[in-house]
Write a protein that holds these residues in place. Structure first.
Motif, PDB file in Angstrom:
ATOM      1  N   VAL A  96      17.309   7.553  13.810  1.00  0.00           N
ATOM      2  CA  VAL A  96      17.785   8.923  14.011  1.00  0.00           C
ATOM      3  C   VAL A  96      18.116   9.147  15.492  1.00  0.00           C
ATOM      4  N   PHE A  97      17.286   8.653  16.387  1.00  0.00           N
ATOM      5  CA  PHE A  97      17.519   8.815  17.814  1.00  0.00           C
ATOM      6  C   PHE A  97      18.797   8.088  18.244  1.00  0.00           C
ATOM      7  N   ALA A  98      18.952   6.835  17.790  1.00  0.00           N
ATOM      8  CA  ALA A  98      20.131   6.059  18.165  1.00  0.00           C
ATOM      9  C   ALA A  98      21.400   6.619  17.518  1.00  0.00           C
ATOM     10  N   SER A  99      21.260   7.275  16.368  1.00  0.00           N
ATOM     11  CA  SER A  99      22.423   7.808  15.651  1.00  0.00           C
ATOM     12  C   SER A  99      22.876   9.159  16.179  1.00  0.00           C
ATOM     13  N   GLY A 100      22.011   9.820  16.908  1.00  0.00           N
ATOM     14  CA  GLY A 100      22.381  11.131  17.439  1.00  0.00           C
ATOM     15  C   GLY A 100      22.588  12.134  16.322  1.00  0.00           C
ATOM     16  N   GLN A 101      23.752  12.803  16.332  1.00  0.00           N
ATOM     17  CA  GLN A 101      24.032  13.847  15.345  1.00  0.00           C
ATOM     18  C   GLN A 101      24.200  13.286  13.931  1.00  0.00           C
ATOM     19  N   GLN A 102      24.455  12.003  13.836  1.00  0.00           N
ATOM     20  CA  GLN A 102      24.659  11.392  12.515  1.00  0.00           C
ATOM     21  C   GLN A 102      23.361  10.800  11.951  1.00  0.00           C
ATOM     22  N   GLY A 103      22.214  11.154  12.528  1.00  0.00           N
ATOM     23  CA  GLY A 103      20.919  10.600  12.103  1.00  0.00           C
ATOM     24  C   GLY A 103      20.612  10.813  10.632  1.00  0.00           C
ATOM     25  N   ALA A 104      20.722  12.049  10.181  1.00  0.00           N
ATOM     26  CA  ALA A 104      20.430  12.363   8.777  1.00  0.00           C
ATOM     27  C   ALA A 104      21.414  11.653   7.847  1.00  0.00           C
ATOM     28  N   LYS A 105      22.697  11.619   8.261  1.00  0.00           N
ATOM     29  CA  LYS A 105      23.731  10.957   7.451  1.00  0.00           C
ATOM     30  C   LYS A 105      23.445   9.465   7.353  1.00  0.00           C
ATOM     31  N   ASN A 106      23.054   8.849   8.483  1.00  0.00           N
ATOM     32  CA  ASN A 106      22.740   7.419   8.478  1.00  0.00           C
ATOM     33  C   ASN A 106      21.512   7.103   7.615  1.00  0.00           C
ATOM     34  N   MET A 107      20.507   7.969   7.653  1.00  0.00           N
ATOM     35  CA  MET A 107      19.305   7.733   6.839  1.00  0.00           C
ATOM     36  C   MET A 107      19.635   7.832   5.352  1.00  0.00           C
ATOM     37  N   ALA A 108      20.434   8.822   4.979  1.00  0.00           N
ATOM     38  CA  ALA A 108      20.840   8.966   3.578  1.00  0.00           C
ATOM     39  C   ALA A 108      21.653   7.746   3.140  1.00  0.00           C
ATOM     40  N   PHE A 109      22.587   7.295   4.010  1.00  0.00           N
ATOM     41  CA  PHE A 109      23.391   6.109   3.717  1.00  0.00           C
ATOM     42  C   PHE A 109      22.492   4.878   3.549  1.00  0.00           C
ATOM     43  N   LEU A 110      21.554   4.721   4.465  1.00  0.00           N
ATOM     44  CA  LEU A 110      20.671   3.549   4.443  1.00  0.00           C
ATOM     45  C   LEU A 110      19.850   3.507   3.156  1.00  0.00           C
ATOM     46  N   ASP A 111      19.247   4.615   2.796  1.00  0.00           N
ATOM     47  CA  ASP A 111      18.426   4.653   1.579  1.00  0.00           C
ATOM     48  C   ASP A 111      19.258   4.382   0.324  1.00  0.00           C
ATOM     49  N   THR A 112      20.466   4.949   0.260  1.00  0.00           N
ATOM     50  CA  THR A 112      21.348   4.726  -0.893  1.00  0.00           C
ATOM     51  C   THR A 112      21.785   3.265  -0.974  1.00  0.00           C
ATOM     52  N   THR A 113      22.160   2.704   0.155  1.00  0.00           N
ATOM     53  CA  THR A 113      22.624   1.304   0.188  1.00  0.00           C
ATOM     54  C   THR A 113      21.504   0.350  -0.207  1.00  0.00           C
ATOM     55  N   ILE A 114      20.297   0.599   0.273  1.00  0.00           N
ATOM     56  CA  ILE A 114      19.146  -0.251  -0.084  1.00  0.00           C
ATOM     57  C   ILE A 114      18.934  -0.235  -1.592  1.00  0.00           C
ATOM     58  N   LYS A 115      19.010   0.940  -2.197  1.00  0.00           N
ATOM     59  CA  LYS A 115      18.814   1.046  -3.647  1.00  0.00           C
ATOM     60  C   LYS A 115      19.964   0.405  -4.414  1.00  0.00           C
ATOM     61  N   ASP A 116      21.202   0.687  -3.984  1.00  0.00           N
ATOM     62  CA  ASP A 116      22.384   0.170  -4.696  1.00  0.00           C
ATOM     63  C   ASP A 116      22.463  -1.348  -4.653  1.00  0.00           C
ATOM     64  N   LEU A 117      22.138  -1.929  -3.498  1.00  0.00           N
ATOM     65  CA  LEU A 117      22.260  -3.384  -3.340  1.00  0.00           C
ATOM     66  C   LEU A 117      20.939  -4.126  -3.587  1.00  0.00           C
ATOM     67  N   ASN A 118      19.893  -3.355  -3.887  1.00  0.00           N
ATOM     68  CA  ASN A 118      18.574  -3.937  -4.139  1.00  0.00           C
ATOM     69  C   ASN A 118      18.109  -4.803  -2.960  1.00  0.00           C
ATOM     70  N   LEU A 119      18.191  -4.214  -1.771  1.00  0.00           N
ATOM     71  CA  LEU A 119      17.811  -4.925  -0.545  1.00  0.00           C
ATOM     72  C   LEU A 119      16.343  -4.678  -0.227  1.00  0.00           C
ATOM     73  N   ASN A 120      15.782  -5.569   0.569  1.00  0.00           N
ATOM     74  CA  ASN A 120      14.413  -5.381   1.039  1.00  0.00           C
ATOM     75  C   ASN A 120      14.391  -4.208   2.006  1.00  0.00           C
ATOM     76  N   MET A 121      13.521  -3.259   1.754  1.00  0.00           N
ATOM     77  CA  MET A 121      13.517  -2.022   2.522  1.00  0.00           C
ATOM     78  C   MET A 121      13.149  -2.248   3.987  1.00  0.00           C
ATOM     79  N   GLU A 122      12.106  -3.010   4.241  1.00  0.00           N
ATOM     80  CA  GLU A 122      11.650  -3.200   5.621  1.00  0.00           C
ATOM     81  C   GLU A 122      12.692  -3.940   6.457  1.00  0.00           C
ATOM     82  N   SER A 123      13.217  -5.039   5.926  1.00  0.00           N
ATOM     83  CA  SER A 123      14.210  -5.787   6.710  1.00  0.00           C
ATOM     84  C   SER A 123      15.493  -4.984   6.883  1.00  0.00           C
TER      85      SER A 123
END
Length: 175
Positions: A96-123
Motif C-alpha cells: 500500500v505504501f509503495a503503491s501510493g493512491q493505488q494501494g487499495a486497487k493493487n491489494m484488490a487486484f493481488l487478492d483476485t489474481t492469487i485466487k484466479d491463478l491459484n498462486l501461493n499467497m505468501e510468495s
C-alpha cells in the motif's frame, strides 16, 4: 452262624472306625477348600477394586494431560496465527505504501489474481511487494506493474512453479 455273625461284626467294627475317620477328614478337607475359596473370592474382589481405582486414576490423569496438551496446542496455534497475520499485514502495508493512491486497487487486484491463478499467497505477496517497490517512480508503475505480475503469475501457474521459484522470478524482475 455265630461264627459268621462274629466275622461280620468284626468287619463292621473295623470298617466303621475307618469310615468315621474318613468322613471326619473329608469334612475337614471340605472346610479347608471352602476357606480357600472364600479367600480367593476376597482377593479377586480386592484386585477388581484396585484395578478399578487404577483405571479411574488413569482416566483422570489422561484427561488432565489431554487438557494440558490442548491448552499448549491452542497457545502455540494462537502464536502462529498472530505471527502469520503480522507478516501479511507488514507485506500489505509495504504494498500500500509503495503503491501510493493505488494501494487499495493493487491489494484488490493481488487478492483476485492469487485466487484466479491459484498462486501461493505468501510468495505472491512478497513478489508483488518487491515488484511494486522496485517499479515505484518508473514508467512501469501502476497498471504496468499489475500486468507484469499477472503475466509472471500465469507463467508460474502454467509451468507449475513452486512458491520459491515464483518468488525468485519476481525478485529477478525487480532487480
Amino acid at each position: 452262624m455265630n461264627g459268621l455273625q462274629y466275622a461280620l461284626d468284626l468287619i463292621d467294627r473295623s470298617f466303621s472306625n475307618g469310615i468315621s475317620r474318613a468322613r471326619n477328614e473329608t469334612r475337614g478337607l471340605d472346610n479347608a477348600v471352602n476357606t480357600a475359596n472364600s479367600g480367593i473370592g476376597r482377593l479377586r474382589n480386592t484386585g477388581q477394586s484396585t484395578f478399578s481405582s487404577l483405571a479411574q486414576y488413569a482416566r483422570t490423569a489422561g484427561i488432565a494431560i489431554l487438557a494440558a496438551l490442548s491448552v499448549g496446542a491452542l497457545t502455540s496455534f494462537g502464536k502462529e496465527i498472530t505471527g502469520i497475520t503480522s507478516k501479511f499485514e507488514g507485506m500489505e502495508n509495504a504494498i500500500v505504501f509503495a503503491s501510493g493512491q493505488q494501494g487499495a486497487k493493487n491489494m484488490a487486484f493481488l487478492d483476485t489474481t492469487i485466487k484466479d491463478l491459484n498462486l501461493n499467497m505468501e510468495s505472491s505477496y512478497k513478489g508483488f511487494q518487491t515488484l511494486t517497490g522496485s517499479l515505484k517512480g518508473t514508467a512501469l508503475e501502476g497498471q504496468a506493474t499489475r500486468d507484469i505480475f499477472e503475466a509472471v503469475g500465469i507463467a508460474a501457474s502454467v509451468m507449475n512453479l513452486s512458491a520459491e521459484q515464483s518468488e525468485g522470478a519476481f525478485l529477478a524482475l525487480s532487480q
